[in-house]
Structure formats: C-alpha cells, structure tokens
Motif scaffolding. Structure first.
Motif, mmCIF file in Angstrom:
data_model
loop_
_atom_site.group_PDB
_atom_site.id
_atom_site.type_symbol
_atom_site.label_atom_id
_atom_site.label_comp_id
_atom_site.label_asym_id
_atom_site.label_seq_id
_atom_site.Cartn_x
_atom_site.Cartn_y
_atom_site.Cartn_z
ATOM 1 N N GLN A 221 0.638 -1.260 0.071
ATOM 2 C CA GLN A 221 -0.080 -0.037 -0.015
ATOM 3 C C GLN A 221 0.935 1.348 0.032
ATOM 4 N N ASP A 225 0.532 4.209 -2.793
ATOM 5 C CA ASP A 225 0.658 5.475 -2.464
ATOM 6 C C ASP A 225 1.564 6.460 -3.166
ATOM 7 N N ARG A 226 2.693 5.791 -3.062
ATOM 8 C CA ARG A 226 3.842 6.634 -3.912
ATOM 9 C C ARG A 226 3.397 6.830 -5.431
ATOM 10 N N GLU A 228 0.617 6.631 -6.832
ATOM 11 C CA GLU A 228 -0.416 7.470 -6.989
ATOM 12 C C GLU A 228 -0.108 9.119 -6.801
ATOM 13 N N SER A 248 -6.007 13.845 -0.541
ATOM 14 C CA SER A 248 -5.586 12.400 -0.578
ATOM 15 C C SER A 248 -4.267 12.170 0.020
ATOM 16 N N ASN A 252 -4.122 9.891 3.459
ATOM 17 C CA ASN A 252 -3.145 8.604 3.684
ATOM 18 C C ASN A 252 -2.039 8.898 4.720
ATOM 19 N N GLN A 256 -2.100 6.225 7.775
ATOM 20 C CA GLN A 256 -0.578 5.430 8.097
ATOM 21 C C GLN A 256 -0.175 5.645 9.400
#
Length: 395
Positions: A221, A225-226, A228, A248, A252, A256
């Motif tokens: 994940q 995320d990176r 994205e 976003s 995130n 996290q």
C-alpha cells in the motif's frame, strides 16, 4: 551474522569503528574486568548522516561491539539486548517531539554518572541531537567534554552543520555516506527475502533511504501511495486537481500514522503486561492501572500521530522532489549518467520536461523545500500542500 552486517553501504565507517573497538580492547585488563584502565577510545562521538543512512543503527552496532565480549558477534544476549534497546547499560533517547527537553537531558546526565552494571561501558545514545535547543545543549556540554570514566556518548544528527559548534569541538565526528542503490537492494534480498527485481525497484524509489526501502518492500500500500502521488503530480491541470491530490496525501498520511501509532501502543501494552506477569485479558490491579493507561493516553497518542503524519508527508514531498530531479536530468542530458528514479513514468516526465523550462523546474524544487519548512513549523498540511501543488500546475 555480526552487528555490523545490519549496516548498509558504510564499509569505511564500519572498518573505522571496528578498529576503534579493537584499539580499546588492546588496553583492557584481560585478567578479568575487560574494562580499559585508561580509555583508548574517544568517549564522545557525533555520528552524522542524511535521513535513512542508518546513523542510529550504526550507533547501536557500535555500542554492541563495545559491550560484547566478542566485539559485536550479533548472537550473544548482550548484542541482542542492545540492538533491541533492552540493555541496562545502554540508554537510548529517541524523541517523537519537535525538540529534546532539558529534563530529558538532565536525566541522561544522571544516568551517565553511574558505573555500568554488567558491561565494560555505560553508553548513552541520543538520536536527533539536532533537536536540542541551545540552552539544552549547554546542559550537555560539560558531560560531553569530560565524560564519567566509564561512559561513552554517541550523538546522532543529519550533518555537522545541524549541531552547535560547541558540540562539534567536543566530539569525534563520523560521517556516513548515502547508501548506494545496489547495496540497499542486496540488503533487502538478504534480510527480507524479496526477489531481486522488487528489491531493485524499492531501493531505487527509496533514493538512498534504507527505512523507506524496507517499507516499500514490506508494504504494497505504501508503494501504491507513492505511485499515486507521482501520477497525480504528472496530471495536474487544474486547481481542483491540486486540491483533490492534497486531500488524498493528507488522508493517507493520517491513516498510516494512526495505524502505526495504534500498533505501537498495543506492543507497549503487551510488553507492560509481560513485564508485570499479567496474562492477556487479565485485569490490571489498581496499583498498576495508572501506569498502564498512561501508555495509551489520548494526548500522547495524538501528539505521536501528528508527528508521524508530518514525517510521512515529508516522505511524500521527497517523492515529488524525485519527479523534478528526473526532469532536470532529462533537461541536462544526464539520464545515462545518473539514471532516473521514476523509470515507470519516464514518458510522462519526458513530456513534462518539454513543457517547462529548466528555470521553472528549479523554481518548483524551491517551492517543495518551502512547503517542507512550512510543515516543519506546524503549517496546516492541507493548505501547505494545496499551495504547493497549485504552483506546480503547467498552464
């Protein structure tokens, strides 16, 4: 596997510290105490290295090698306890606050004056010594300059420029290098047993940061995320795109951070139960209740979560920086020399390089640094990121 095997890409430093341990042992009383009669080892050290270079790990490995009867074998109880921060003669100060308080330093000084209980040395490790205010540093100075006879101080900081000159003049400085991608990849293969291709990609995207490389290798994940963020920045066309991407990123980071802090609290509560002989689910006695509940105190959890979310957002900013780093390489025809970080997005980055000038790319990098400073000074993450991402839109 010795304690030094956990150090990635720092062979010159490892060789230096190993030789230092040997030189200290050459003056030891080999008839029994294994404690140097007159120290052959500097007692105040400053270990400098950029984020992710492993400076805290180097400090722990050095401490283990100094205390271990076999110079850091990695397998004995002494080594295992030190690498887990559980040894009675090795104290580690790691803070999740913005600054290290003067009371924390005074407590360390009191510990440093005590003779070691079971090992040759009493060792004090301070992570992020750059987070001390000047008045706190002044409290530490005398102890650094004239340590107790059996005490060694190991201070860690990003660079010597982040530490007051008065500290520099009283310590022996060790400078770590940025670990090479190939060294990090090899470490991931050997320590996490990931395949070579995954290790190479995670090491490349981590940009020399061992902890981030390990995170990417373990957490799909985090890697998603990176990806994205990179795609989102490359597709910024309107202010609304910037607002959505900023939201976003903040969501995130908060998610996290909350998950990580919650897991840490659970581990700490489990350790508390184990230390006090309490089984899982067993009722906490009134005498222990306040200490147990202090572990998950709301204010402390909130503070830790906020601090960690800022660290995660800083990692996100490093990801955005990598885009313009790659773009600058393309502008200067240096791709073959240094190689792109975001190889998977090469086509889109090449298109972007044709749309903005070298000067604008440099200005964007400066904007990212400004956003990082604003976050460090408690700026609103949402507003800071909206402003940054809006400035990166190509009209």
């Amino acid at each position: 596997m010795t304690v030094w095997d956990s150090i990635v890409g720092q062979k010159p430093v490892v060789d230096l510290l190993r030789a230092t341990v040997r030189s200290g042992r050459s003056g030891a009383d080999l008839t029994g105490s294994d404690v140097p009669d007159s120290p052959a080892i500097a007692q105040s050290w400053l270990i400098c290295g950029p984020p992710g270079s492993g400076r805290s790990q180097v400090a722990r490995a050095f401490a283990a090698a100094l205390e271990c009867p076999r110079g850091g074998c990695g397998t004995c109880p002494v080594c295992r306890q030190i690498m887990k921060d559980e040894h009675p003669d090795v104290t580690v100060l790691a803070t999740n606050k913005i600054t290290i308080s003067i009371d924390q330093v005074r407590s360390l000084i009191a510990d440093s004056e005590q003779m070691p209980v079971t090992a040759p040395w009493r060792i004090i490790i301070i992570e992020d010594v750059d987070r001390m205010l000047e008045r706190t540093t002044n409290v530490l100075l005398k102890e650094i300059e004239e340590p107790a006879p059996k005490t060694i101080w190991l201070l860690c900081a990003p660079s010597s420029q982040d530490v007051l000159p008065t500290i520099l003049s009283r310590t022996r400085i060790v400078n770590l290098a940025v670990p090479q991608t190939r060294d990090i990849a090899s470490f991931l293969v050997s320590s996490l047993e990931v395949d070579q291709a995954t290790a190479a990609r995670c090491a490349r995207l981590a940009q020399g940061h061992i902890g981030i490389a390990r995170l990417y290798a373990r957490d799909d994940q985090a890697l998603a995320d990176r990806d994205e963020i990179v795609v989102g920045v490359l597709n910024l066309h309107r202010t609304s795109d910037a607002v959505v991407l900023a939201a976003s990123m903040v969501d995130n980071a908060n998610r996290q951070a909350k998950a990580e802090v919650d897991q840490a609290v659970m581990r700490e509560q489990a350790e508390f139960r184990a230390l006090n002989g309490l089984a899982e689910g067993e009722k906490i006695s009134p005498a222990l209740r306040s200490a147990y509940h202090a572990i998950g105190k709301k204010d402390d959890v909130r503070r830790r979560t906020t601090r960690l979310s800022r660290d995660i957002l800083d990692r996100f900013l490093t990801t955005i920086t990598s885009i313009y780093r790659d773009l600058t390489l393309i502008h200067n025809g240096a791709e073959e020399v240094s190689g792109l970080i975001n190889l998977e997005n090469r086509a889109a980055i090449t298109d972007l390089s044709a749309a903005i000038s070298r000067q604008q790319a440099i200005a964007n990098l400066a904007s990212i640094d400004t956003a990082r400073r604003r976050l460090m000074h408690n700026g609103s993450p949402q507003l800071v990121l909206e402003a940054l991402l809006s400035s990166l839109i190509v009209y």
